[in-house]
Design an enzyme around this catalytic site. Structure first.
Site, PDB file in Angstrom:
ATOM      1  N   SER A 109       0.876  -1.182   0.000  1.00 15.44           N
ATOM      2  CA  SER A 109       0.000   0.000   0.000  1.00 15.44           C
ATOM      3  C   SER A 109       0.905   1.221   0.000  1.00 15.44           C
ATOM      4  CB  SER A 109      -0.921  -0.017   1.219  1.00 15.44           C
ATOM      5  OG  SER A 109      -0.203   0.184   2.403  1.00 15.44           O
ATOM      6  N   HIS A 123      -3.019  -6.130   2.581  1.00 17.53           N
ATOM      7  CA  HIS A 123      -2.105  -7.139   3.118  1.00 17.53           C
ATOM      8  C   HIS A 123      -2.766  -8.485   3.364  1.00 17.53           C
ATOM      9  CE1 HIS A 123       0.499  -3.655   4.883  1.00 17.53           C
ATOM     10  NE2 HIS A 123       0.568  -3.734   3.572  1.00 17.53           N
ATOM     11  N   GLU A 127      -4.349  -2.427   9.340  1.00 18.86           N
ATOM     12  CA  GLU A 127      -3.589  -3.008  10.458  1.00 18.86           C
ATOM     13  C   GLU A 127      -4.258  -2.742  11.800  1.00 18.86           C
ATOM     14  OE1 GLU A 127       0.458  -1.571  10.231  1.00 18.86           O
ATOM     15  OE2 GLU A 127       0.494  -1.871   8.065  1.00 18.86           O
ATOM     16  N   GLU A 143       1.976  -9.338   6.933  1.00 18.02           N
ATOM     17  CA  GLU A 143       2.842  -8.928   8.049  1.00 18.02           C
ATOM     18  C   GLU A 143       2.746  -9.892   9.223  1.00 18.02           C
ATOM     19  OE1 GLU A 143       2.240  -4.726   8.816  1.00 18.02           O
ATOM     20  OE2 GLU A 143       3.215  -4.202   6.923  1.00 18.02           O
ATOM     21  N   ASP A 182      -3.582   1.070  11.815  1.00 19.06           N
ATOM     22  CA  ASP A 182      -3.140   1.736  10.588  1.00 19.06           C
ATOM     23  C   ASP A 182      -4.289   1.585   9.608  1.00 19.06           C
ATOM     24  OD1 ASP A 182      -2.109   2.769   8.318  1.00 19.06           O
ATOM     25  OD2 ASP A 182      -0.402   1.397   8.142  1.00 19.06           O
ATOM     26  N   GLU A 206      -2.881   5.560  12.437  1.00 15.00           N
ATOM     27  CA  GLU A 206      -1.999   5.922  11.307  1.00 15.00           C
ATOM     28  C   GLU A 206      -2.835   6.110  10.038  1.00 15.00           C
ATOM     29  OE1 GLU A 206       1.323   3.228  10.988  1.00 15.00           O
ATOM     30  OE2 GLU A 206       1.421   3.476   8.805  1.00 15.00           O
ATOM     31  N   ASP A 252       2.025   8.188   7.457  1.00 12.60           N
ATOM     32  CA  ASP A 252       2.849   7.267   6.654  1.00 12.60           C
ATOM     33  C   ASP A 252       2.738   7.721   5.196  1.00 12.60           C
ATOM     34  OD1 ASP A 252       3.992   5.156   5.290  1.00 12.60           O
ATOM     35  OD2 ASP A 252       2.471   3.683   5.823  1.00 12.60           O
ATOM     36  N   LYS A 290      10.245   5.150   6.993  1.00 10.43           N
ATOM     37  CA  LYS A 290      10.553   4.005   6.131  1.00 10.43           C
ATOM     38  C   LYS A 290      11.643   4.435   5.154  1.00 10.43           C
ATOM     39  CE  LYS A 290       5.861   1.989   5.828  1.00 10.43           C
ATOM     40  NZ  LYS A 290       4.597   2.078   5.058  1.00 10.43           N
ATOM     41  N   HIS A 338       9.023  -1.395   9.231  1.00 10.53           N
ATOM     42  CA  HIS A 338       9.225  -2.389   8.167  1.00 10.53           C
ATOM     43  C   HIS A 338       8.308  -2.078   6.990  1.00 10.53           C
ATOM     44  CE1 HIS A 338       5.662  -5.050   9.747  1.00 10.53           C
ATOM     45  NE2 HIS A 338       5.358  -3.794   9.682  1.00 10.53           N
ATOM     46  N   LYS A 372       7.623  -0.423  14.172  1.00 10.84           N
ATOM     47  CA  LYS A 372       6.518  -1.238  13.668  1.00 10.84           C
ATOM     48  C   LYS A 372       7.127  -2.456  12.996  1.00 10.84           C
ATOM     49  CE  LYS A 372       3.364   0.167  10.626  1.00 10.84           C
ATOM     50  NZ  LYS A 372       2.138   0.689   9.975  1.00 10.84           N
TER      51      LYS A 372
END
Ligand code: PGA
Ligand code: ZN
Length: 416
Positions: free
Chosen positions: A40, A159, A168, A211, A246, A287, A317, A342, A370, A393
């Site tokens: 994403s 994911h 998430e 994840e 998230d 997030e 993010d 990131k 990550h 994370k």
């Protein structure tokens, strides 16, 4: 010490897609780094160069590998092994605002391998070397501290093959050592498995997302949060562990509306929905609650939280993409209060450190992260300790590319 050789090849990431591993060598030492890859991705991230050909369903990295082995290798041969100089040379060589000439994956793999090589030549742990870079950049020396893990135990969005729109569902333990926090993550995760089995049945509900979190066949965010609350209660960690989200809202946004729970919501409706969730589940962190360029929604949300005196970590993010320019913008408009860091969103270690510094100067939390496609490379564990990040994370305690980060942090804590 001079760089003698730079060499890259493709290796596998955790989704079984090719990614780049780069080796940097001096006469007597060598080190390597493997770069991760997102699913994403933010619209404003640096460009990950893929071949878009027939091989690997378009995801080949032969062009990026070639860029390392030809253009970058030629430029860096016989140049001094010094992080800032190398990173500046890479940025100049690329010459674009988003690393689209060489590819951020090509550039970052060199930058990270250089950091590892310098650390090993100096006989220093990688986090120590990063902490020295941090000192050079910021003038601040900090006592090493361990980041708190943020562990994504239920996966949705891009994911996972389920209908959960939010990406998430995280737990954030708050014990006073990384070891205890890791233990809490593991115990809650194992308990969650029992809870899911009991409430939803085994079939399709214990699948694992990208994840490492479970990807149960549920739809509403409340269902996921309820499962986590039961797991916290049953594992005995409720008092010490908070919940976070998230949302990755850019993924269900269109034309100022958000499609969620079978409804098209305005940003005001979405904000009210979040305020209820925050209240009902005592959320500590959220997030990407809004689309990456929907600044008015971010700003309204922050103003409302302030007015209500609500303490909530609001993390950018996709909003910030580890990009100093966007972070400065977000600080001046008051759009968030924490940075997700990131390195592959920006392309060099030096720029990632600058991004973290800008956020910290503004009093923001920095969360090293990550990517959903990751590898056994645990660079981010050292990065988090090296810059004194408040959190990291790192996914669920499952799948080798996730456990590699937990294991590295357990080892670092032992050394400190
Ligand atoms: P990504 O997801 O690596 O697929 O972008 C991680 C995140 O959104 O935090
Ligand atoms: Zn995210």
């Amino acid at each position: 010490m001079l760089i003698e050789k730079v060499f890259a090849r493709w290796v596998l990431d955790s989704r079984g897609n090719p990614t780049i591993q780069t080796f940097v060598k001096t006469k007597t030492f060598q080190a390597s780094a493997i770069v991760p890859s997102g699913a994403s991705k933010g619209l404003h991230e640096a460009l990950e160069l893929r071949d878009n050909g027939k091989a690997f369903h378009g995801l080949g990295v032969s062009k990026a590998v070639k860029n390392v082995n030809t253009i970058i290798a030629k430029k860096l041969k016989n140049t001094p092994l010094e992080q800032k100089m190398v990173d500046e040379a890479l940025i100049k060589l690329d010459g674009t605002p988003n690393k689209s000439f060489l590819g951020a994956n090509a550039v970052l793999s060199v930058s990270l391998a250089v950091a590892r090589l310098i650390a090993s030549i100096k006989n220093q742990p990688l986090y120590e070397h990063i902490s020295n870079l941090w000192k050079d950049l910021t003038g601040h020396v900090h006592k090493h501290s361990m980041p708190k893990p943020m562990a994504n135990l239920i996966n949705g969005g891009k994911h996972a093959p389920n209908d959960l729109v939010f990406q998430e569902f995280l737990i954030i333990p708050n014990y006073n050592s990384f070891e205890k926090n890791a233990q809490a993550v593991i115990e809650v995760y194992q308990e969650l498995k029992n809870v899911i089995k009991e409430k939803l049945g085994v079939k399709c509900n214990l699948c694992i997302g990208d994840e490492g979190g479970f990807a149960p066949n549920i739809q509403a965010p409340e269902q996921a949060l309820d499962l986590l609350q039961i797991a916290l209660q049953d594992s005995g960690h409720k008092k010490k562990v908070s919940l976070g989200l998230d949302v990755a809202a850019s993924e269900f946004y269109n034309n100022k509306k958000y499609f969620l729970n079978n409804n098209l919501m305005s940003c005001e409706q979405l904000i009210n929905y979040y305020l209820d969730l925050i209240q009902d589940y005592d959320l500590a962190s959220i997030e990407d609650p809004f689309e990456q360029d929907h600044f008015s929604a971010w700003s309204l949300f922050m103003q409302l939280l302030n007015k209500k005196n609500k303490k909530l970590q609001v993390v950018g993010d996709d909003l910030l993409v580890t990009n100093p320019k966007r972070i400065n913008l977000a600080i001046s408009y008051g759009l968030a209060n924490a940075l997700l860091l990131k390195p592959n969103q920006i392309g060099t270690l030096t720029e990632a450190l600058q991004a973290a510094f800008i956020a910290k100067k503004a009093g923001w939390n920095v969360i090293v992260s990550h990517r959903s496609g990751d590898s056994e490379d645990a660079f981010i564990a050292d990065l988090a300790v090296g810059i004194g990040a408040s959190q990291i994370k790192l996914g669920a305690p499952c799948r080798g590319e996730r456990t590699a980060k937990y294991n590295r942090l357990l080892n670092i804590e032992q050394e400190l």
